[in-house]
Design a protein around this motif. Structure first.
Motif, PDB file in Angstrom:
ATOM      1  N   THR A   1       1.073  -1.006   0.158  1.00  0.00           N
ATOM      2  CA  THR A   1      -0.047  -0.012  -0.070  1.00  0.00           C
ATOM      3  C   THR A   1       0.810   1.189  -0.144  1.00  0.00           C
ATOM      4  O   THR A   1       1.832   1.503   0.818  1.00  0.00           O
ATOM      5  CB  THR A   1      -0.890   0.110   1.350  1.00  0.00           C
ATOM      6  OG1 THR A   1      -1.719  -1.260   1.028  1.00  0.00           O
ATOM      7  CG2 THR A   1      -1.872   1.151   1.422  1.00  0.00           C
TER       8      THR A   1
ATOM      9  N   THR B   1      -4.485   6.634  -2.201  1.00  0.00           N
ATOM     10  CA  THR B   1      -3.697   5.498  -1.604  1.00  0.00           C
ATOM     11  C   THR B   1      -3.829   4.471  -2.967  1.00  0.00           C
ATOM     12  O   THR B   1      -4.741   4.501  -3.803  1.00  0.00           O
ATOM     13  CB  THR B   1      -4.247   4.971  -0.554  1.00  0.00           C
ATOM     14  OG1 THR B   1      -5.575   4.517  -0.797  1.00  0.00           O
ATOM     15  CG2 THR B   1      -3.992   5.613   0.692  1.00  0.00           C
ATOM     16  N   VAL B   2      -2.541   3.936  -3.006  1.00  0.00           N
ATOM     17  CA  VAL B   2      -2.564   2.669  -4.027  1.00  0.00           C
ATOM     18  C   VAL B   2      -2.244   1.634  -3.445  1.00  0.00           C
ATOM     19  O   VAL B   2      -1.485   1.345  -2.660  1.00  0.00           O
ATOM     20  CB  VAL B   2      -1.322   2.997  -5.084  1.00  0.00           C
ATOM     21  CG1 VAL B   2      -1.264   1.986  -6.087  1.00  0.00           C
ATOM     22  CG2 VAL B   2      -1.692   4.314  -5.769  1.00  0.00           C
TER      23      VAL B   2
ATOM     24  N   ARG C   1      -1.799  -2.971  -3.902  1.00  0.00           N
ATOM     25  CA  ARG C   1      -1.864  -3.967  -4.846  1.00  0.00           C
ATOM     26  C   ARG C   1      -1.727  -5.084  -3.866  1.00  0.00           C
ATOM     27  O   ARG C   1      -0.616  -5.281  -2.943  1.00  0.00           O
ATOM     28  CB  ARG C   1      -0.517  -4.093  -5.548  1.00  0.00           C
ATOM     29  CG  ARG C   1      -0.516  -5.161  -6.583  1.00  0.00           C
ATOM     30  CD  ARG C   1       0.741  -5.097  -7.430  1.00  0.00           C
ATOM     31  NE  ARG C   1       1.852  -5.706  -6.429  1.00  0.00           N
ATOM     32  CZ  ARG C   1       3.056  -5.275  -6.717  1.00  0.00           C
ATOM     33  NH1 ARG C   1       3.694  -4.841  -7.620  1.00  0.00           N
ATOM     34  NH2 ARG C   1       4.157  -5.699  -5.655  1.00  0.00           N
TER      35      ARG C   1
ATOM     36  N   LEU D   1      -4.256  -3.638  -9.138  1.00  0.00           N
ATOM     37  CA  LEU D   1      -3.996  -2.413  -8.289  1.00  0.00           C
ATOM     38  C   LEU D   1      -5.194  -1.499  -8.136  1.00  0.00           C
ATOM     39  O   LEU D   1      -5.949  -1.271  -9.358  1.00  0.00           O
ATOM     40  CB  LEU D   1      -2.733  -1.622  -9.337  1.00  0.00           C
ATOM     41  CG  LEU D   1      -2.188  -0.388  -8.434  1.00  0.00           C
ATOM     42  CD1 LEU D   1      -0.910  -0.999  -7.847  1.00  0.00           C
ATOM     43  CD2 LEU D   1      -1.853   0.539  -9.469  1.00  0.00           C
ATOM     44  N   TYR D   2      -5.398  -0.927  -6.925  1.00  0.00           N
ATOM     45  CA  TYR D   2      -6.550  -0.459  -6.659  1.00  0.00           C
ATOM     46  C   TYR D   2      -6.091   1.066  -6.176  1.00  0.00           C
ATOM     47  O   TYR D   2      -5.295   1.202  -5.373  1.00  0.00           O
ATOM     48  CB  TYR D   2      -7.399  -1.006  -5.422  1.00  0.00           C
ATOM     49  CG  TYR D   2      -7.721  -2.542  -5.972  1.00  0.00           C
ATOM     50  CD1 TYR D   2      -8.743  -2.650  -6.881  1.00  0.00           C
ATOM     51  CD2 TYR D   2      -6.981  -3.511  -5.618  1.00  0.00           C
ATOM     52  CE1 TYR D   2      -8.990  -4.003  -7.165  1.00  0.00           C
ATOM     53  CE2 TYR D   2      -7.526  -4.915  -5.947  1.00  0.00           C
ATOM     54  CZ  TYR D   2      -8.080  -5.103  -6.883  1.00  0.00           C
ATOM     55  OH  TYR D   2      -8.561  -6.365  -7.272  1.00  0.00           O
ATOM     56  N   VAL D   3      -6.920   1.771  -6.652  1.00  0.00           N
ATOM     57  CA  VAL D   3      -6.501   3.234  -6.192  1.00  0.00           C
ATOM     58  C   VAL D   3      -7.779   3.912  -5.769  1.00  0.00           C
ATOM     59  O   VAL D   3      -8.751   3.960  -6.184  1.00  0.00           O
ATOM     60  CB  VAL D   3      -6.148   4.142  -7.729  1.00  0.00           C
ATOM     61  CG1 VAL D   3      -5.754   5.703  -7.261  1.00  0.00           C
ATOM     62  CG2 VAL D   3      -5.156   3.574  -8.522  1.00  0.00           C
TER      63      VAL D   3
ATOM     64  N   GLU E   1      -8.984   1.317 -11.182  1.00  0.00           N
ATOM     65  CA  GLU E   1      -8.364  -0.062 -10.833  1.00  0.00           C
ATOM     66  C   GLU E   1      -7.527  -0.468 -12.200  1.00  0.00           C
ATOM     67  O   GLU E   1      -7.845   0.018 -13.327  1.00  0.00           O
ATOM     68  CB  GLU E   1      -9.300  -1.182 -10.763  1.00  0.00           C
ATOM     69  CG  GLU E   1     -10.412  -1.098  -9.632  1.00  0.00           C
ATOM     70  CD  GLU E   1     -11.226  -2.138  -9.556  1.00  0.00           C
ATOM     71  OE1 GLU E   1     -11.137  -3.095 -10.461  1.00  0.00           O
ATOM     72  OE2 GLU E   1     -12.202  -2.269  -8.681  1.00  0.00           O
TER      73      GLU E   1
END
Length: 159
Positions: free
Chosen positions: A105, A118-119, A121, A130-132, A142
């Motif tokens: 993170t 925040t990013v 994975r 990958l989630y943003v 994503e």
């Protein structure tokens, strides 16, 4: 915003709030409209240079630590910071074993130290996602990696 030379070590982001306990990030001092405006300003930059701050243990013996980055625009001005969160001793061990496949993170800050997004994975073997999220944990988008034998293929999704 303050300026820095590309070869100079990046300054630490200013802190407005008391330090958070290990593994936790201090909430942003900006409201949702200010966070969105700051994100739009950062992402509107036509050029972003990312400079990683190297740690001595990583250089000497290859010991992976939580990474820290400084974001520069095309004029060499600091436009933000990015820092990986290191949550526990088991996370540190997993970082050494899994290397580039490890979960992480990362938090992106503006030059004043306010959280913008925040990013995240999760751990993966072959394909990854990958989630943003913004500072208020609202999904922004994503990225999903689709497996291919000889090249990388990504699918981008905007929420």
């Amino acid at each position: 915003p303050p300026q820095a030379e590309f070869g100079a070590p990046p300054p630490a982001p200013p802190s407005r709030a008391p330090p958070a306990p290990p593994g936790q990030v201090v909430p942003t001092n900006l409201n949702e409209v200010q966070v969105r405006a700051s994100l739009e300003t950062l992402l509107a930059e036509p050029y972003l240079a990312v400079q990683r701050r190297l740690e001595l243990a990583n250089l000497l013996v290859g010991f992976e630590q939580a990474n820290h980055y400084t974001l520069f625009n095309r004029h060499g001005q600091i436009v933000g910071y990015m820092a990986e969160e290191n949550t526990s001793m088991s996370g540190t061990v997993l970082r050494q074993v899994a290397r580039t496949h490890r979960p992480f993170t990362a938090t992106i800050f503006d030059p004043a130290g306010n959280i913008l997004m925040t990013v995240e994975r999760p751990f993966y073997f072959v394909s990854t996602s990958l989630y943003v999220r913004d500072a208020y944990k609202k999904d922004i988008g994503e990225v999903h990696m689709n497996w291919h034998l000889w090249r990388r293929r990504y699918a981008l999704f905007r929420v």
